[in-house]
Design an enzyme around this catalytic site. Structure first.
Site, PDB file in Angstrom:
ATOM      1  N   ARG A   7       0.851  -1.210  -0.028  1.00  0.00           N
ATOM      2  CA  ARG A   7      -0.112   0.036  -0.074  1.00  0.00           C
ATOM      3  C   ARG A   7       1.103   1.364  -0.278  1.00  0.00           C
ATOM      4  O   ARG A   7       0.574   2.210  -0.621  1.00  0.00           O
ATOM      5  CB  ARG A   7      -0.852  -0.074   1.272  1.00  0.00           C
ATOM      6  CG  ARG A   7      -0.342  -0.158   2.399  1.00  0.00           C
ATOM      7  CD  ARG A   7      -1.223  -0.105   3.751  1.00  0.00           C
ATOM      8  NE  ARG A   7      -0.519  -0.580   4.948  1.00  0.00           N
ATOM      9  CZ  ARG A   7      -1.033  -0.276   6.007  1.00  0.00           C
ATOM     10  NH1 ARG A   7      -2.017   0.577   6.375  1.00  0.00           N
ATOM     11  NH2 ARG A   7      -0.274  -0.542   7.345  1.00  0.00           N
ATOM     12  N   GLU A  55     -18.968   4.765  -0.228  1.00  0.00           N
ATOM     13  CA  GLU A  55     -18.288   4.255  -1.292  1.00  0.00           C
ATOM     14  C   GLU A  55     -19.014   4.090  -2.541  1.00  0.00           C
ATOM     15  O   GLU A  55     -18.410   4.486  -3.632  1.00  0.00           O
ATOM     16  CB  GLU A  55     -17.645   2.765  -1.176  1.00  0.00           C
ATOM     17  CG  GLU A  55     -16.731   2.748   0.165  1.00  0.00           C
ATOM     18  CD  GLU A  55     -17.370   2.668   1.683  1.00  0.00           C
ATOM     19  OE1 GLU A  55     -18.536   2.612   1.715  1.00  0.00           O
ATOM     20  OE2 GLU A  55     -16.754   2.763   2.538  1.00  0.00           O
ATOM     21  N   PHE A  80     -14.523  -3.080   0.450  1.00  0.00           N
ATOM     22  CA  PHE A  80     -15.522  -1.796  -0.089  1.00  0.00           C
ATOM     23  C   PHE A  80     -15.155  -1.133  -1.571  1.00  0.00           C
ATOM     24  O   PHE A  80     -15.946  -0.457  -1.924  1.00  0.00           O
ATOM     25  CB  PHE A  80     -14.984  -0.751   1.003  1.00  0.00           C
ATOM     26  CG  PHE A  80     -15.160  -1.251   2.402  1.00  0.00           C
ATOM     27  CD1 PHE A  80     -15.992  -2.290   2.957  1.00  0.00           C
ATOM     28  CD2 PHE A  80     -14.060  -0.776   3.305  1.00  0.00           C
ATOM     29  CE1 PHE A  80     -15.943  -2.735   4.037  1.00  0.00           C
ATOM     30  CE2 PHE A  80     -14.154  -1.389   4.613  1.00  0.00           C
ATOM     31  CZ  PHE A  80     -14.731  -2.410   5.163  1.00  0.00           C
ATOM     32  N   ASP A 114      -8.572  -7.918  11.672  1.00  0.00           N
ATOM     33  CA  ASP A 114      -9.990  -7.349  11.542  1.00  0.00           C
ATOM     34  C   ASP A 114     -10.987  -8.182  10.997  1.00  0.00           C
ATOM     35  O   ASP A 114     -12.095  -8.397  11.321  1.00  0.00           O
ATOM     36  CB  ASP A 114     -10.026  -6.231  10.599  1.00  0.00           C
ATOM     37  CG  ASP A 114      -9.574  -4.876  11.023  1.00  0.00           C
ATOM     38  OD1 ASP A 114      -9.756  -4.858  12.092  1.00  0.00           O
ATOM     39  OD2 ASP A 114      -9.359  -4.099  10.218  1.00  0.00           O
TER      40      ASP A 114
END
Lengths: 311, 339
Positions: A7, A55, A80, A114
């Site tokens: 990322r 989104e 998302f 998560d």
């Protein structure tokens, strides 16, 4: 080996684009820090659009922004970026032929703690099914940075998938990223391992273990799942005559699925697939999850031995 | 301030030779004006009056526009009849609106450019009323009216719902899956701001379409981020496929809801009176550019202009048979030549 998150490669690429391409705009749905878009935001506040946690609206706005010549890069988690907004992407971006770059972080189980709500493993499949959508899953920081810069020059819709954990950064910093062009990382004669994303490094590690066992493995990095580099794949297979695919994605719809379709049509070949088999992920550290779901070097070695035995 | 506001009101009514059909919430207007500083206020009202007088001086030829309306209605029923499929009800209800936009209100170029630099743009969010959109685009000159005969047929550019995919001039975004057009329009409006292009972005939405959650994400964003080069019109016919809005899902007070979302809201009670529609769009344009997006709640009659299609939701997505077609055509004279 230096470790960096992919990322951050995206963030660095976006920063370069901010400085070099005035038409590039960036949109984010309340995950600017996670997507490493802060530097672009700070340097180009007028070209950065904080959409909020919405989104669907972000995808629609991105599609509209192309009218007038902007090149929108959307940023949020992979889940998302795809499953949550599939119809918005389908109608407003893909079917409408809009020049939007859907940039998706935290893909796969390596999102980690998560858990499964956030660990999308179906995104490559969903996105590759959309007509004309380019699907790219780079393997390290340098390749993600280069891919981010390269897609700005591609006219059309692109899905760029990357991840959260720090992983070895092993491709050259000055690489020329060519969409749809497979990269030979290691020559070999007994089996070809086609790998994408985080599992490219695992494949290189697997090749070392296989070499110790007397198996010569070729490792090819398929960073672009669509369009698939059919020529490179068929050429490699004609030499090694058996295949392993490796990806941090569901077997249904992933890279292995694309290669199996190609080989069954053009050159039926024994193929073993490393991926997630019809199950959701769970909480854990990235490395624990890669091991539990059979997405590591060990799993690739086992698959290669099996593939060679099937020749 | 009251004096100026009264003057603004007086000028409006003075020059209107038809029943004034529109209202703006006075409290809202005052709040809006109170937020401006006094010099801006005077300049806004002066501009408003000046623009009104200017409009009066070159009043649109309503009779010519109504000729277009009559022809567009014929196109709609003929296109839908030829396929025994399509959506005539909402198309007929929005005929005056689309005719007003493309023949009077918008600054647009029929030599189509996707990027629309320096032009106003329109997004049809409720894509199922494609017959009226196609007819108005063709009658305005975007493509040959003869192509209307290909509507919904194999290999046509006039797909059941509008698309850019077949390269039809005048269409900039696919629509049909509801709720997406306002987001698209916000995007186009943001790009216009980046490009220092002071043109406007217009949209049309079904009222039932606002049941889609994405619309409210977009309403929130447009006001929160001051996207004020945007005029969104809601086709308030109070009907959807399964029945009336109240039967399917009561929408409550839309004006109050949009005002609560911090939009400027105009209500147009005569959405099938083209002169009224032109005036309201003109007022919306005057109110734009002041930090808030503008919405028009446009009361229309589904099926307007074809008596047996009015007062019911049954013609939302049904086509007339031969006899019904003849009846509809008899009510709407051929003015510009059938395709």
């Amino acid at each position: 080996m230096e470790k960096k998150d992919t990322r951050s490669g995206f963030g660095a690429g976006l920063t370069v684009l901010g400085r070099t391409n005035p038409n590039v705009v960036a949109l984010c749905a309340d995950l600017t820090g996670s997507l490493k878009m802060n530097e672009f935001q700070n340097e180009n506040p007028e070209r950065f659009f904080q959409i909020g946690i919405a989104e669907a609206n972000m995808m629609g706005i991105a599609a509209g922004m192309t009218i007038g010549g902007k090149i929108p890069f959307t940023g949020t988690f992979a889940n998302f970026s795809t499953s949550r907004v599939y119809d918005q992407i389908r109608q407003s971006i893909a079917y409408s032929g809009k020049n939007v770059k859907i940039c998706a972080s935290h893909a796969g189980v390596t999102l980690g703690e998560d858990g499964a709500t956030h660990q999308v493993l179906e995104d490559i499949g969903m996105m590759k099914m959309l007509p004309h959508m380019v699907v790219i899953n780079p393997c390290d920081y340098n390749q993600t940075k280069a891919a981010t810069i390269a897609i700005a020059n591609h006219e059309g819709s692109v899905y760029l998938r990357f991840g959260r954990p720090a992983v070895p950064n092993f491709t050259p910093a000055d690489q020329n990223f060519i969409i749809g062009k497979a990269l030979h990382l290691q020559e070999g004669t007994d089996v070809t391992i086609f790998a994408t994303g985080h599992l490219v490094w695992e494949s290189l590690e697997a090749a070392k273990t296989l070499a110790e066992a007397g198996i010569s493995a070729e490792v090819i990095n398929i960073h672009t799942i669509k369009p698939l580099d059919s020529k490179a794949i068929l050429s490699a297979v004609s030499k090694t005559k058996c295949v392993v695919t490796a990806e941090e994605h569901m077997l249904n719809g992933g890279l292995g699925d694309s290669i199996a379709q190609l080989l069954s049509r053009e050159n039926p070949t024994p193929i073993e697939m490393v991926g997630v088999n019809d199950t959701f992920g769970e909480s854990g550290t990235p490395m624990q999850l890669l091991e539990k779901y059979g997405l590591d070097a060990k799993a690739i070695v086992a698959a290669a031995i099996k593939a060679v035995a099937r020749k | 301030m009251n004096f100026w506001f009264i003057l603004f009101q007086d000028k409006r009514t003075e020059h209107k030779n038809y029943q004034t059909p529109t209202k703006i919430s006075v409290n809202k207007s005052l709040n809006f004006y109170q937020q401006s500083n006094i010099s801006n206020l005077i300049s806004q009202i002066y501009n408003t009056i000046f623009a009104k007088n200017y409009t009066i001086n070159i009043m649109p030829d309503i009779s010519k526009l109504n000729d277009v309306v009559s022809q567009v209605r014929r196109d709609i029923v003929r296109m839908v009849h030829a396929n025994s499929s399509g959506h005539p009800g909402g198309s007929l209800g929005c005929t005056e609106f689309l005719t007003a936009l493309y023949f009077e209100v918008m600054n647009h170029n029929t030599k189509f450019s996707m990027d629309a630099k320096g032009e106003d743009v329109f997004f049809l969010s409720n894509g199922h009323i494609s017959p009226v959109f196609y007819s108005v685009l063709a009658r305005a000159g975007y493509f040959d009216v003869a192509e209307l005969s290909t509507f919904r047929k194999l290999n046509s550019r006039l797909q059941g719902h509008p698309t850019t995919h077949e390269g039809l001039e005048g269409v900039r975004m696919a629509s049909g899956s509801l709720g997406q057009g306002l987001s698209n329009a916000i995007g186009a409006a943001l790009t216009k701001k980046l490009n220092k292009d002071d043109s406007m972005v217009y949209t049309l939405h079904g009222d039932g379409e606002l049941q889609e959650g994405q619309c409210w994400e977009a309403f929130m964003y447009a006001a929160g981020k001051k996207v004020d080069n945007l005029i969104a019109t809601i086709d308030y016919n109070q009907k959807q496929i399964d029945g009336s809005l109240d039967e399917v899902l009561p929408m409550g007070n839309l004006t109050a809801k949009l005002e609560a979302f911090d939009w400027i809201v105009l209500e147009e009670f005569q959405g099938n009176n083209i002169e009224a529609v032109i005036n309201t769009l003109g007022r919306a344009k005057e109110l734009a550019g002041n930090g808030k997006p503008v919405a028009i709640i446009m009361h229309t009659e589904m099926g307007n202009g074809v008596d047996y299609m009015m007062g019911t939701h049954k013609w939302h997505g049904s086509a007339p048979n031969d006899e019904q077609l003849a009846d509809a055509l008899a009510q709407n004279p051929e003015t510009l030549g059938d395709y």
